[in-house]
Design an enzyme around this catalytic site. Structure first.
Site, PDB file in Angstrom:
ATOM      1  N   SER A  93      16.378  48.107   8.968  1.00  0.00           N
ATOM      2  CA  SER A  93      16.984  46.902   8.394  1.00  0.00           C
ATOM      3  C   SER A  93      16.000  45.734   8.324  1.00  0.00           C
ATOM      4  O   SER A  93      15.030  45.787   7.589  1.00  0.00           O
ATOM      5  CB  SER A  93      18.231  46.549   9.191  1.00  0.00           C
ATOM      6  OG  SER A  93      18.899  45.466   8.606  1.00  0.00           O
ATOM      7  N   ASP A 235      17.308  41.733   2.896  1.00  0.00           N
ATOM      8  CA  ASP A 235      16.580  42.298   4.035  1.00  0.00           C
ATOM      9  C   ASP A 235      16.036  43.673   3.611  1.00  0.00           C
ATOM     10  O   ASP A 235      16.192  44.081   2.456  1.00  0.00           O
ATOM     11  CB  ASP A 235      17.475  42.373   5.287  1.00  0.00           C
ATOM     12  CG  ASP A 235      18.622  43.354   5.135  1.00  0.00           C
ATOM     13  OD1 ASP A 235      19.061  43.588   3.991  1.00  0.00           O
ATOM     14  OD2 ASP A 235      19.083  43.903   6.155  1.00  0.00           O
ATOM     15  N   ASP A 237      16.786  46.819   3.978  1.00  0.00           N
ATOM     16  CA  ASP A 237      17.633  47.888   3.443  1.00  0.00           C
ATOM     17  C   ASP A 237      18.725  47.353   2.528  1.00  0.00           C
ATOM     18  O   ASP A 237      19.615  48.101   2.117  1.00  0.00           O
ATOM     19  CB  ASP A 237      18.222  48.751   4.567  1.00  0.00           C
ATOM     20  CG  ASP A 237      19.162  47.983   5.463  1.00  0.00           C
ATOM     21  OD1 ASP A 237      18.980  46.758   5.617  1.00  0.00           O
ATOM     22  OD2 ASP A 237      20.093  48.595   6.028  1.00  0.00           O
ATOM     23  N   ASP A 239      21.379  45.546   2.668  1.00  0.00           N
ATOM     24  CA  ASP A 239      22.825  45.415   2.894  1.00  0.00           C
ATOM     25  C   ASP A 239      23.195  43.942   3.050  1.00  0.00           C
ATOM     26  O   ASP A 239      24.362  43.594   3.101  1.00  0.00           O
ATOM     27  CB  ASP A 239      23.338  46.260   4.075  1.00  0.00           C
ATOM     28  CG  ASP A 239      22.611  45.984   5.369  1.00  0.00           C
ATOM     29  OD1 ASP A 239      21.668  45.173   5.390  1.00  0.00           O
ATOM     30  OD2 ASP A 239      22.987  46.604   6.388  1.00  0.00           O
TER      31      ASP A 239
HETATM   32 MG    MG Z   1      20.146  45.446   6.857  1.00  0.00          MG
END
Ligand code: MG
Length: 440
Positions: A93, A235, A237, A239
């Site tokens: 992340s 960020d 990844d 999400d």
């Molecule tokens: Mg993340």
């Protein structure tokens, strides 16, 4: 002994987090799942090493593995919900470059909860792995999930009206997994797009994957020089999504959540779910629109599961991680971008004007190191009175603010969060929090 922390398994590659660990963890998951498991990864350099180890572990237990390659975590979750029995995302992340991690996804597309993690850990540590007979080792295939994922987002917003606006948007995907989605999604929405850091590069050459205000100064400059309506960053990844207004100013993430809550409730009234660390502004906005807030412990899985339970209309965290139940029960950065454009379109307002509609509050936080978190928390719980919430740690409500003291899930520290109507009061509350934890 625990393998999972608050966000799956995380560690520094080839120190704490090795390919052996990924292999064994995947074998443990495969032992329990015995079905189809999708594997995706963010752009980290060690992604291939860990994803191939995880795939080998799944195949060894007879699972069918589907390699999704590089994809945002929400795109993997979207695929798993409809097409697999479980998923593994190789991601750390927002953590720094040297980290990576494994996040497990349940068959309904939500992150693994504590029960699932404990079950996998049990197999992992006891070594009760069930390897398949040679004839039954698993099959492997590849799939590109990105087109279907983007199509789904396009179908969940008012795309035709957004297209008519022809927004100018600057994007900083931080060389992470959002690089292969968000610039293209914006083009589909007829935006004029300028990107920085949108090349896939797991060394993250220009900024850390965490999209904090201080690393987004270049994006702010590009927004201003291009006369953009909006700046967007993710960020590692993708999400989470954070935003820069047309004047180059960072939009506070709690304010972002409040803007979205206000918009969603104006169309459909219902429960709003957010962790106890989120701003009181969410409550004010929700109640003004006839909704109400349900608090959860800190962690997106608690928010997602509670949203499913109470049939919430919207939920999310004060870090740019927003969950849109009509799309899926997980934080989704690209969906958040599309939704913000929808709000700007329907309200006919600039993002800075939407920010101004949200009440002003002052939040602050700090952390203290602590030898015995549990004993300290017990002591604090016994010593405070008044309007107390113990959903996660101890939250003390005052007429003009709140103070939250909660132990970290992974480190020997206690975190203190405050919010008040004035800056002065917020710093007084922070001081009160430090006093409560003194000598811990
Ligand atoms: Mg993340």
């Amino acid at each position: 002994m625990r393998l999972f922390g608050t966000n799956g398994v995380r560690g520094i590659v080839n120190q704490d987090l090795t390919s052996e660990l990924a292999l064994r963890l995947a074998m443990s998951l495969g032992t329990l799942t015995r079905g189809t498991v999708a594997v995706g990864q963010d752009t980290r350099v060690s992604g291939n090493m860990l994803s191939h180890a995880a795939i080998a572990g799944l195949l060894a237990t007879g699972c069918k593995a589907i390699n999704l390659g590089i994809a945002p975590t929400p795109a993997v979750q979207y695929f798993v919900r409809d097409n697999a029995d479980a998923g593994i995302v190789i991601t750390a992340s927002h953590n720094p470059r040297e980290y990576n991690g494994l996040k497990l996804i349940a068959g309904d597309g939500t992150e693994f909860g504590i029960e699932g993690e404990l079950a996998v850990e049990d197999v992992y540590f006891k070594g009760s792995l069930k390897l398949a007979d040679w004839r039954e080792t698993g099959e492997l295939s590849d799939t590109n999930v990105i087109p279907a994922y983007m199509e789904s987002i396009m179908g969940k917003v008012n795309a035709s009206d957004i297209k008519k606006r022809g927004f100018v948007v600057a994007v900083d995907t931080g060389c992470g997994a959002g690089s292969i989605v968000t610039p293209f999604l914006l083009s589909k929405l007829n935006c004029k797009v300028t990107t920085i850091n949108a090349q896939i590069d797991g060394t993250f050459p220009s900024r850390n994957p965490e999209p904090t205000e201080d690393v987004l100064t270049d994006l702010g400059k590009i927004v201003i020089s291009n006369g953009a309506d909006l700046g967007v960053a993710h960020d590692g990844d993708a999400d989470r999504a954070v935003f820069i207004d047309e004047g180059g100013n960072f939009v506070n993430e709690d304010v972002l959540l409040a803007i979205i809550v206000k918009h969603v409730l104006s169309k459909k009234v219902g429960p709003v779910v957010t962790p106890v660390s989120s701003s009181q502004r969410i409550v004010e906005v929700a109640e003004a629109a006839g909704g109400h807030v349900i608090w959860t412990p800190v962690g997106s899985i608690y928010v997602a599961r509670m949203m499913m339970q109470v049939n919430a209309v919207i939920g999310g965290e004060g870090n740019g991680g927003i969950i849109f139940p009509e799309h899926q029960y997980c934080r989704d950065g690209a969906m958040t971008v599309a939704k913000v454009l929808e709000i700007m379109t329907e309200r006919r307002k600039k993002i800075s004007e939407l920010v101004k509609e949200i009440p002003k509050r002052y939040m602050d936080k700090t952390k203290v190191t602590c030898r015995d978190r549990d004993a300290t928390m017990q002591q604090i719980r016994a010593s405070v009175e008044g309007n107390i919430d113990t959903t996660d740690g101890v939250k003390i409500w005052y007429d003009d603010g709140w103070l939250l003291i909660r132990p970290s899930g992974t480190e020997p520290i206690i975190r203190i969060f405050v919010e008040a109507e004035t800056k002065r009061r917020a710093s007084d509350l922070l001081e009160a929090g430090k006093q409560l934890t003194e000598g811990c």
